[in-house]
Design an enzyme around this catalytic site. Structure first.
Site, PDB file in Angstrom:
ATOM      1  N   ASN A  31       0.871  -1.181   0.000  1.00 52.02           N
ATOM      2  CA  ASN A  31       0.000   0.000   0.000  1.00 52.02           C
ATOM      3  C   ASN A  31       0.905   1.227   0.000  1.00 52.02           C
ATOM      4  O   ASN A  31       1.554   1.521   1.007  1.00 52.02           O
ATOM      5  CB  ASN A  31      -0.888  -0.026   1.257  1.00 52.02           C
ATOM      6  CG  ASN A  31      -1.689   1.255   1.426  1.00 52.02           C
ATOM      7  OD1 ASN A  31      -1.749   2.084   0.518  1.00 52.02           O
ATOM      8  ND2 ASN A  31      -2.302   1.423   2.594  1.00 52.02           N
ATOM      9  N   GLU A  61      -6.514   4.890   8.209  1.00 55.05           N
ATOM     10  CA  GLU A  61      -6.261   6.297   7.886  1.00 55.05           C
ATOM     11  C   GLU A  61      -7.495   6.946   7.285  1.00 55.05           C
ATOM     12  O   GLU A  61      -7.661   8.166   7.357  1.00 55.05           O
ATOM     13  CB  GLU A  61      -5.039   6.402   6.948  1.00 55.05           C
ATOM     14  CG  GLU A  61      -3.752   6.163   7.724  1.00 55.05           C
ATOM     15  CD  GLU A  61      -2.607   5.588   6.907  1.00 55.05           C
ATOM     16  OE1 GLU A  61      -2.659   5.641   5.664  1.00 55.05           O
ATOM     17  OE2 GLU A  61      -1.667   5.072   7.537  1.00 55.05           O
ATOM     18  N   GLY A  87       3.300   2.501  10.651  1.00 56.87           N
ATOM     19  CA  GLY A  87       4.310   3.543  10.486  1.00 56.87           C
ATOM     20  C   GLY A  87       5.107   3.848  11.741  1.00 56.87           C
ATOM     21  O   GLY A  87       5.861   4.825  11.780  1.00 56.87           O
ATOM     22  N   SER A 145       3.919  -1.869  10.182  1.00 60.01           N
ATOM     23  CA  SER A 145       5.379  -1.965  10.366  1.00 60.01           C
ATOM     24  C   SER A 145       5.952  -3.319   9.969  1.00 60.01           C
ATOM     25  O   SER A 145       6.919  -3.790  10.577  1.00 60.01           O
ATOM     26  CB  SER A 145       5.764  -1.606  11.806  1.00 60.01           C
ATOM     27  OG  SER A 145       5.510  -0.234  12.050  1.00 60.01           O
TER      28      SER A 145
HETATM   29  P1  13P Z   1       3.479   0.560   7.427  1.00 63.70           P
HETATM   30  O1  13P Z   1       3.922  -0.783   6.877  1.00 63.70           O
HETATM   31  O2  13P Z   1       4.221   1.700   6.848  1.00 63.70           O
HETATM   32  O3  13P Z   1       3.469   0.535   8.915  1.00 63.70           O
HETATM   33  O4  13P Z   1       1.962   0.765   6.960  1.00 63.70           O
HETATM   34  C1  13P Z   1       1.045  -0.236   7.146  1.00 63.70           C
HETATM   35  C2  13P Z   1      -0.211   0.095   6.433  1.00 63.70           C
HETATM   36  O5  13P Z   1      -0.956   0.972   6.859  1.00 63.70           O
HETATM   37  C3  13P Z   1      -0.526  -0.645   5.217  1.00 63.70           C
HETATM   38  O6  13P Z   1      -1.842  -0.447   4.824  1.00 63.70           O
END
Ligand code: 13P
Length: 248
Positions: A10, A98, A172, A211
């Site tokens: 993503n 999000e 993140g 993550s």
């Molecule tokens: P990260 O892998 O950057 O933590 O993001 C995860 C995510 O929200 C994938 O949809």
């Protein structure tokens, strides 16, 4: 029959024309290496057409990150599932935290979006996940169970729908839940799917996201009921994402 894992990148709101080359490199990698997983990249909507065009005939698939519930109409700035299909997307992520947090998306809206996606013959990737506060209060299973029941359309099948468990606090942040916590949550999601779909509940893919990195992917992917990963930041790096793919 073991479930074939899915590794989905993503890109969120990252990437412009020059990153189409990275998608091509992923496609070349997949064509050269035997990777026992379905692999997809979900770039921003602006790149779906170009990315799809650049990797025609490859095993790599292109997906989208969101859609509107309606097929068309007076919804300035929005994009429908049928438009995403027309652009070349094979799947659409719905209900990412999000969007749930930033746009107040409810379970009902997420379910309607998933339904719109499925009606187009695309796969819906339905996200669920608890906040840090809910995790601290021990509410994880309750929260993700409620989100799943509220967000999955009754018409969903293991072919049309994937579930992604993404703890909001892990996204993140470089932090992931302990393996025992991931195990427990995925087992609960499986149990919920079996209640909703007694016949096919065992076959749905349940991805982990938050993550996921080159360093932790193999440990996470080895856990029971973890049938793949939804990868954010690491899917923007050739080295990191291909290391994740090799660890399947
Ligand atoms: P990260 O892998 O950057 O933590 O993001 C995860 C995510 O929200 C994938 O949809």
């Amino acid at each position: 029959m073991p479930i074939r894992p899915a590794i989905i990148g993503n890109w969120k709101m990252n990437g412009s024309g020059k990153e189409v080359k990275l998608v091509s490199r992923f496609a070349d990698f997949l064509d050269k290496h035997k990777i026992a997983a379905d692999v997809m990249i979900c770039p921003p909507a602006t790149l779906i057409g170009r990315a799809g065009g650049a990797i025609k005939g490859s095993k790599l698939k292109i997906g989208a990150q969101n859609c509107h519930v309606a097929a068309s109409g007076a919804y300035t700035g929005d994009v429908s599932a049928s438009m995403l299909k027309d652009a070349g997307a094979k799947a659409v992520i719905v209900g990412h935290s999000e969007r749930r947090a930033g746009y107040d998306e409810t379970d009902k809206q997420v379910r309607q979006k998933a339904q719109a996606v499925i009606e187009q013959g695309l796969q819906s990737i339905i996200c669920v996940g608890e906040t840090r506060q809910q995790f601290n209060k021990g509410q994880t299973l309750q929260v993700v169970g409620r989100q799943l029941r509220g967000s999955i359309p009754s018409s969903a099948t293991p072919q049309s729908t994937l579930i992604a468990y993404e703890p909001v606090w892990a996204i993140g942040s470089g932090r992931t839940p302990k393996p025992a916590d991931i195990l427990r949550t995925h087992a609960h999601l499986r149990k919920t799917l079996l209640k909703l779909h007694p016949k096919e509940g065992a076959k749905f893919k349940i991805l982990y996201g938050g993550s996921v990195s080159a360093a932790n992917a193999s440990d996470i992917l080895a856990l029971e009921n973890v049938n793949g990963a939804l990868v954010g930041g690491a899917s923007l790096s050739f080295k990191d994402f291909t290391t994740i793919l090799r660890s399947v």
